[in-house]
Design a protein around this motif. Structure first.
Motif, PDB file in Angstrom:
ATOM      1  N   GLU A 237     -43.563 -20.562  46.609  1.00  0.00           N
ATOM      2  CA  GLU A 237     -43.049 -19.285  46.108  1.00  0.00           C
ATOM      3  C   GLU A 237     -42.854 -18.255  47.225  1.00  0.00           C
ATOM      4  OE1 GLU A 237     -45.812 -18.025  43.153  1.00  0.00           O
ATOM      5  OE2 GLU A 237     -44.746 -19.034  41.536  1.00  0.00           O
ATOM      6  N   HIS A 238     -43.424 -18.510  48.403  1.00  0.00           N
ATOM      7  CA  HIS A 238     -43.329 -17.559  49.505  1.00  0.00           C
ATOM      8  C   HIS A 238     -42.243 -17.942  50.506  1.00  0.00           C
ATOM      9  CE1 HIS A 238     -47.832 -16.397  48.761  1.00  0.00           C
ATOM     10  NE2 HIS A 238     -47.014 -15.983  47.809  1.00  0.00           N
ATOM     11  N   GLN A 239     -41.431 -18.938  50.177  1.00  0.00           N
ATOM     12  CA  GLN A 239     -40.340 -19.344  51.058  1.00  0.00           C
ATOM     13  C   GLN A 239     -39.148 -18.391  50.887  1.00  0.00           C
ATOM     14  OE1 GLN A 239     -41.020 -21.835  53.191  1.00  0.00           O
ATOM     15  NE2 GLN A 239     -43.017 -21.890  52.184  1.00  0.00           N
ATOM     16  N   PRO A 240     -38.291 -18.280  51.889  1.00  0.00           N
ATOM     17  CA  PRO A 240     -37.070 -17.470  51.729  1.00  0.00           C
ATOM     18  C   PRO A 240     -36.195 -18.004  50.595  1.00  0.00           C
ATOM     19  CG  PRO A 240     -37.456 -17.996  54.037  1.00  0.00           C
ATOM     20  CD  PRO A 240     -38.435 -18.805  53.266  1.00  0.00           C
ATOM     21  N   THR A 241     -35.519 -17.102  49.912  1.00  0.00           N
ATOM     22  CA  THR A 241     -34.721 -17.464  48.744  1.00  0.00           C
ATOM     23  C   THR A 241     -33.342 -17.966  49.171  1.00  0.00           C
ATOM     24  OG1 THR A 241     -35.812 -15.631  47.629  1.00  0.00           O
ATOM     25  CG2 THR A 241     -33.981 -16.654  46.483  1.00  0.00           C
ATOM     26  N   THR A 242     -32.907 -19.064  48.585  1.00  0.00           N
ATOM     27  CA  THR A 242     -31.576 -19.604  48.867  1.00  0.00           C
ATOM     28  C   THR A 242     -30.573 -19.039  47.862  1.00  0.00           C
ATOM     29  OG1 THR A 242     -31.942 -21.524  47.439  1.00  0.00           O
ATOM     30  CG2 THR A 242     -32.589 -21.729  49.751  1.00  0.00           C
ATOM     31  N   TRP A 243     -29.287 -19.190  48.189  1.00  0.00           N
ATOM     32  CA  TRP A 243     -28.246 -18.727  47.270  1.00  0.00           C
ATOM     33  C   TRP A 243     -28.283 -19.506  45.955  1.00  0.00           C
ATOM     34  CZ3 TRP A 243     -25.926 -14.361  47.097  1.00  0.00           C
ATOM     35  CH2 TRP A 243     -25.698 -13.639  48.264  1.00  0.00           C
ATOM     36  N   VAL A 244     -28.692 -20.760  46.031  1.00  0.00           N
ATOM     37  CA  VAL A 244     -28.793 -21.560  44.814  1.00  0.00           C
ATOM     38  C   VAL A 244     -29.802 -20.938  43.857  1.00  0.00           C
ATOM     39  CG1 VAL A 244     -29.406 -23.825  43.895  1.00  0.00           C
ATOM     40  CG2 VAL A 244     -28.127 -23.656  46.032  1.00  0.00           C
ATOM     41  N   SER A 245     -30.935 -20.453  44.406  1.00  0.00           N
ATOM     42  CA  SER A 245     -31.954 -19.821  43.562  1.00  0.00           C
ATOM     43  C   SER A 245     -31.434 -18.545  42.923  1.00  0.00           C
ATOM     44  CB  SER A 245     -33.199 -19.516  44.398  1.00  0.00           C
ATOM     45  OG  SER A 245     -33.763 -20.700  44.909  1.00  0.00           O
ATOM     46  N   PHE A 246     -30.666 -17.755  43.680  1.00  0.00           N
ATOM     47  CA  PHE A 246     -30.088 -16.527  43.116  1.00  0.00           C
ATOM     48  C   PHE A 246     -29.195 -16.862  41.924  1.00  0.00           C
ATOM     49  CE2 PHE A 246     -31.117 -14.454  47.206  1.00  0.00           C
ATOM     50  CZ  PHE A 246     -31.627 -13.256  46.727  1.00  0.00           C
ATOM     51  N   PHE A 247     -28.322 -17.844  42.108  1.00  0.00           N
ATOM     52  CA  PHE A 247     -27.396 -18.188  41.029  1.00  0.00           C
ATOM     53  C   PHE A 247     -28.121 -18.843  39.866  1.00  0.00           C
ATOM     54  CE2 PHE A 247     -24.188 -20.820  38.913  1.00  0.00           C
ATOM     55  CZ  PHE A 247     -23.208 -19.859  38.678  1.00  0.00           C
ATOM     56  N   PHE A 248     -29.130 -19.670  40.172  1.00  0.00           N
ATOM     57  CA  PHE A 248     -29.878 -20.361  39.118  1.00  0.00           C
ATOM     58  C   PHE A 248     -30.621 -19.365  38.236  1.00  0.00           C
ATOM     59  CE2 PHE A 248     -33.569 -22.736  37.511  1.00  0.00           C
ATOM     60  CZ  PHE A 248     -32.945 -23.848  36.979  1.00  0.00           C
ATOM     61  N   ASP A 249     -31.198 -18.329  38.828  1.00  0.00           N
ATOM     62  CA  ASP A 249     -32.010 -17.374  38.070  1.00  0.00           C
ATOM     63  C   ASP A 249     -31.218 -16.219  37.489  1.00  0.00           C
ATOM     64  OD1 ASP A 249     -34.350 -18.740  38.346  1.00  0.00           O
ATOM     65  OD2 ASP A 249     -35.036 -17.650  40.102  1.00  0.00           O
ATOM     66  N   LEU A 250     -30.053 -15.889  38.086  1.00  0.00           N
ATOM     67  CA  LEU A 250     -29.315 -14.694  37.637  1.00  0.00           C
ATOM     68  C   LEU A 250     -27.896 -14.999  37.169  1.00  0.00           C
ATOM     69  CD1 LEU A 250     -30.416 -12.315  40.525  1.00  0.00           C
ATOM     70  CD2 LEU A 250     -31.394 -12.446  38.240  1.00  0.00           C
ATOM     71  N   HIS A 251     -27.344 -16.121  37.582  1.00  0.00           N
ATOM     72  CA  HIS A 251     -26.003 -16.557  37.184  1.00  0.00           C
ATOM     73  C   HIS A 251     -24.966 -15.481  37.488  1.00  0.00           C
ATOM     74  CE1 HIS A 251     -22.944 -18.241  34.248  1.00  0.00           C
ATOM     75  NE2 HIS A 251     -23.273 -19.290  34.975  1.00  0.00           N
ATOM     76  N   ILE A 252     -24.167 -15.085  36.502  1.00  0.00           N
ATOM     77  CA  ILE A 252     -23.040 -14.189  36.744  1.00  0.00           C
ATOM     78  C   ILE A 252     -23.481 -12.781  37.104  1.00  0.00           C
ATOM     79  CG2 ILE A 252     -22.721 -13.386  34.370  1.00  0.00           C
ATOM     80  CD1 ILE A 252     -19.974 -14.473  36.888  1.00  0.00           C
ATOM     81  N   LEU A 253     -24.741 -12.445  36.801  1.00  0.00           N
ATOM     82  CA  LEU A 253     -25.243 -11.098  37.099  1.00  0.00           C
ATOM     83  C   LEU A 253     -25.281 -10.836  38.596  1.00  0.00           C
ATOM     84  CD1 LEU A 253     -28.172 -10.725  34.541  1.00  0.00           C
ATOM     85  CD2 LEU A 253     -25.718 -10.398  34.206  1.00  0.00           C
ATOM     86  N   VAL A 254     -25.340 -11.899  39.420  1.00  0.00           N
ATOM     87  CA  VAL A 254     -25.297 -11.727  40.870  1.00  0.00           C
ATOM     88  C   VAL A 254     -24.012 -11.021  41.293  1.00  0.00           C
ATOM     89  CG1 VAL A 254     -25.202 -12.966  43.069  1.00  0.00           C
ATOM     90  CG2 VAL A 254     -26.751 -13.738  41.283  1.00  0.00           C
ATOM     91  N   CYS A 255     -22.909 -11.314  40.609  1.00  0.00           N
ATOM     92  CA  CYS A 255     -21.605 -10.746  40.965  1.00  0.00           C
ATOM     93  C   CYS A 255     -21.368  -9.385  40.324  1.00  0.00           C
ATOM     94  CB  CYS A 255     -20.488 -11.711  40.537  1.00  0.00           C
ATOM     95  SG  CYS A 255     -20.660 -13.379  41.190  1.00  0.00           S
ATOM     96  N   THR A 256     -21.967  -9.128  39.170  1.00  0.00           N
ATOM     97  CA  THR A 256     -21.658  -7.898  38.438  1.00  0.00           C
ATOM     98  C   THR A 256     -22.586  -6.735  38.774  1.00  0.00           C
ATOM     99  OG1 THR A 256     -23.015  -8.680  36.589  1.00  0.00           O
ATOM    100  CG2 THR A 256     -20.654  -9.145  36.498  1.00  0.00           C
TER     101      THR A 256
END
Length: 655
Positions: A237-256
């Motif tokens: 849980e303390h590793q740097p976050t990848t773009w895959v994790s952002f999209f997996f957890d937030l989906h379209i909200l990353v863009c909006t």
């Protein structure tokens, strides 16, 4: 735990008989509902009621929050996000991550002062928040005097002092001339800032104020934890976050959500300054550490709701206006009177009413329909994604694994429970189990056996000693296990089923943590090839191929052929044929291997001849009571002779 206990007590007080287990299981889902309500209230304050409704819907299903709010998720974070959102709505105190809150709110006040947005409302709100929050937090025994003795809280105290000084200067402003006020202002601010700064430095130097913690430094310097506190960096849980994790957890909200942030900055006020600071800081911290995606999720939901709400208002608002047309102004009346004229007041050719209606019926309605349909499609895709993630990723217990065949059928891998049940049924109740700290709580809770290290990672030296045993060869590891009275060793091996979370993949962290405490015995570079690669095949490091963890993981694995396409001893997780297939043990013996080889347990052999007696005598006659090793050894010899005489044998005085 306090919250669950209080709810259980109140329910039973009202004669609603509920088991404490049920309260713990449903605590997170209940508080997730309260989180949706608090998010609605906060977003309504920031924008409007429509945006608040969308934000509540988003946070109710977003995977970034569902991961910590499903039934059975009994952890701080289940209540924490509700406390965080309600804190930002009411400005009160919250969870273990309250250091983020206690610094974000002072930052908001400080930025408002820089923007010259000081008001009596800010003064009253922050003074009440700081004083009441400080007094209430100090009533908790675990917290105590930390709010006035740790560096993490000094920013809040400094802003409180600055706000009092600013308010006092504003009071004097009405009673002094402009020249006198300017002189006093600059002199007072410089003097107050200098006194506060020097006081904090002095108190930190004398030890009254604790320095910044390692976890705090690791947020600003991403390489700090790996070098100085590897046990923190080893947690997934303390590793740097990848773009895959952002999209997996937030989906379209990353863009909006950037659009929502732009709307807030475009129409800024005191409240929107706060949400902008929250968004910017949360994005940075979430990028540094996967775990802090949890603090980013609420603000992403709020700002995305603002973006969607603004778009819907813009493209659907005209229909509302048509139903309730505005009052016509005088210029429209003049145009109606002069409808016969070919030119309007600007000198341009006047359009007839029929032409205006045709223009509106042309491109305008089509654009509105297209944009509305696109927005609705995005929301539908978001809902489908959230449902899929919740059902596949967050609706299964972590102790039971599931895999899918090509035809869609599901296989349940129950190796963990199988191994823990074997430990409970086939080992002595006082047996000690050595494993990596990840599985300590599970072994203690499900197998009811004593573990050397568990998920409470405060004792870094003890964890490093276990890491040293795993990283050493069998003989050196055996001496460590003897000193710790280890009876069984448990490891996780995923080479048969392709499970990537096994101990071989975690092994380098064991080495790094052990090297931090024992740099003379363990060196990370010894476990890499000359080319700097970590390999388990024939090209792997000889130190790695002979260490205890490697031998326990691959014992008898070299004889196993998983399928006709791969050779015997092929590791599916590492995609390599292992380099050491002829593994034999001298001090350990295999006790149990689960069905899919996921959990392997080894028994530590006892010492031969009289050595077990000497080992017991060391606990009966500890050395510190005597002056030297020779004296302690002589005393143990006397006791040994007495024990031998009781059995009817002659003592061996030579030995």
């Amino acid at each position: 735990m306090v919250t669950a206990g209080l709810i259980h007590y109140v329910l039973n007080l009202l004669h609603l008989t509920v088991h404490i287990r049920d309260v713990c299981v449903f605590l997170a889902p209940v508080f997730s509902g309260l989180t949706s309500i608090s998010t609605f209230l906060l977003t309504r304050e920031l924008w409007n009621q429509g945006a608040g409704l969308l934000a509540a819907c988003f946070i109710a299903i977003v995977p970034g929050y569902i991961s910590r709010s499903v039934a059975g998720s009994f952890d701080n974070e289940g209540i924490a996000i509700f406390a965080l959102q309600f804190t930002y709505y009411l400005w009160v105190s919250a969870w273990g991550g309250y250091v983020f809150i206690i610094n974000l709110i002072p930052l908001h006040v400080f930025v408002l002062l820089l923007m010259q947005r000081y008001s009596r409302r800010v003064y009253i709100a922050y003074s009440t928040f700081y004083i009441v929050g400080l007094v209430l937090s100090m009533q908790i025994p675990f917290v105590g005097f930390q709010p006035i003795r740790t560096s993490e809280h000094m920013a809040a105290a400094g802003v409180f002092a600055l706000l009092q000084a600013y308010a006092f200067l504003q009071y004097l402003k009405n009673r002094l001339t402009k020249q006198e006020f300017q002189t006093l202002f600059f002199l007072g601010v410089a003097l107050a800032a200098g006194v506060v700064f020097l006081t904090v430095i002095y108190l930190t130097y004398t030890g009254y104020i604790a320095p910044w913690s390692g976890r705090f430094y690791s947020l600003w310097d991403t390489g700090y934890a790996k070098i100085h506190i590897p046990i923190i960096a080893s947690v997934s849980e303390h590793q740097p976050t990848t773009w895959v994790s952002f999209f997996f957890d937030l989906h379209i909200l990353v863009c909006t959500f950037p659009a929502g942030l732009w709307f807030c900055i475009k129409n800024v006020n005191d409240e929107r300054v706060f949400v902008a600071l929250y968004a910017i800081s949360a994005v940075y911290f979430a990028g540094v550490m996967v775990r802090l995606m949890l603090t980013l999720t609420p603000v992403v939901c709020m700002l995305s709701a603002i973006a969607f709400s603004s778009v819907f208002e813009h493209y659907l608002g005209d229909d509302m206006k048509r139903e309730n047309p505005p009052v016509e102004d005088s210029s429209d009346e003049d145009d109606k009177r002069n409808s016969g004229n070919l030119y309007d007041k600007a000198g341009k050719v006047r359009k007839h009413v029929s032409e205006q209606e045709k223009a509106e019926e042309g491109l305008g309605p089509n654009i509105k329909s297209i944009v509305t349909m696109l927005m609705l499609m995005l929301l539908m895709m978001f809902a489908v994604h959230c449902t899929w993630v919740t059902s596949n990723a967050y609706s299964s217990p972590s102790v039971v694994l599931a895999s899918y065949n090509h035809d869609g059928t599901r296989n349940i891998l129950d190796d963990f429970r199988e191994a823990y049940y074997w430990l409970r049924q086939n080992t002595d109740e006082h047996a000690r189990v050595m494993s990596w700290w990840d599985y300590g709580y599970q072994i203690a809770g499900m197998a009811n056996r004593t573990t050397l290290v568990d998920n409470n990672t405060w004792n870094n030296s003890h964890i490093a000693l276990v890491g040293k045993a795993m990283s050493s060869n069998e003989s050196a590891a055996y001496e460590i296990m003897r000193s710790l009275d280890v009876d069984y060793v448990l490891i996780i091996f995923g080479g048969v089923i392709g499970y990537s979370g096994d101990d071989i993949n975690k092994f380098l962290w064991m080495v790094r943590i052990a090297e931090g405490e024992h740099p003379k015995d363990i060196r990370e570079s010894d476990y890499f090839t000359p080319q700097g690669e970590f390999r388990v095949d024939k090209a792997g490091s000889p130190v790695l191929l002979s260490c205890l963890m490697y031998k326990m993981s691959y014992y008898r694995f070299g004889e196993m052929q998983l399928d006709f396409r791969t050779p015997p001893g092929f590791d599916r997780t590492r995609n390599a044929e292992i380099g050491n297939k002829d593994i034999k043990f001298k001090h350990l013996e295999e006790a149990f291997t689960s069905e899919h080889w996921l959990v392997r347990i080894y028994k530590v052999k006892k010492l031969d001849n009289r050595e077990p007696l000497d080992h017991k005598l060391r606990s009966i006659v500890p050395r510190p009571k005597y002056t030297s090793k020779k004296t302690a050894k002589r005393k143990r010899g006397h006791i040994r002779n007495k024990l031998v005489l009781k059995k009817g044998k002659k003592p061996n005085n030579k030995k």
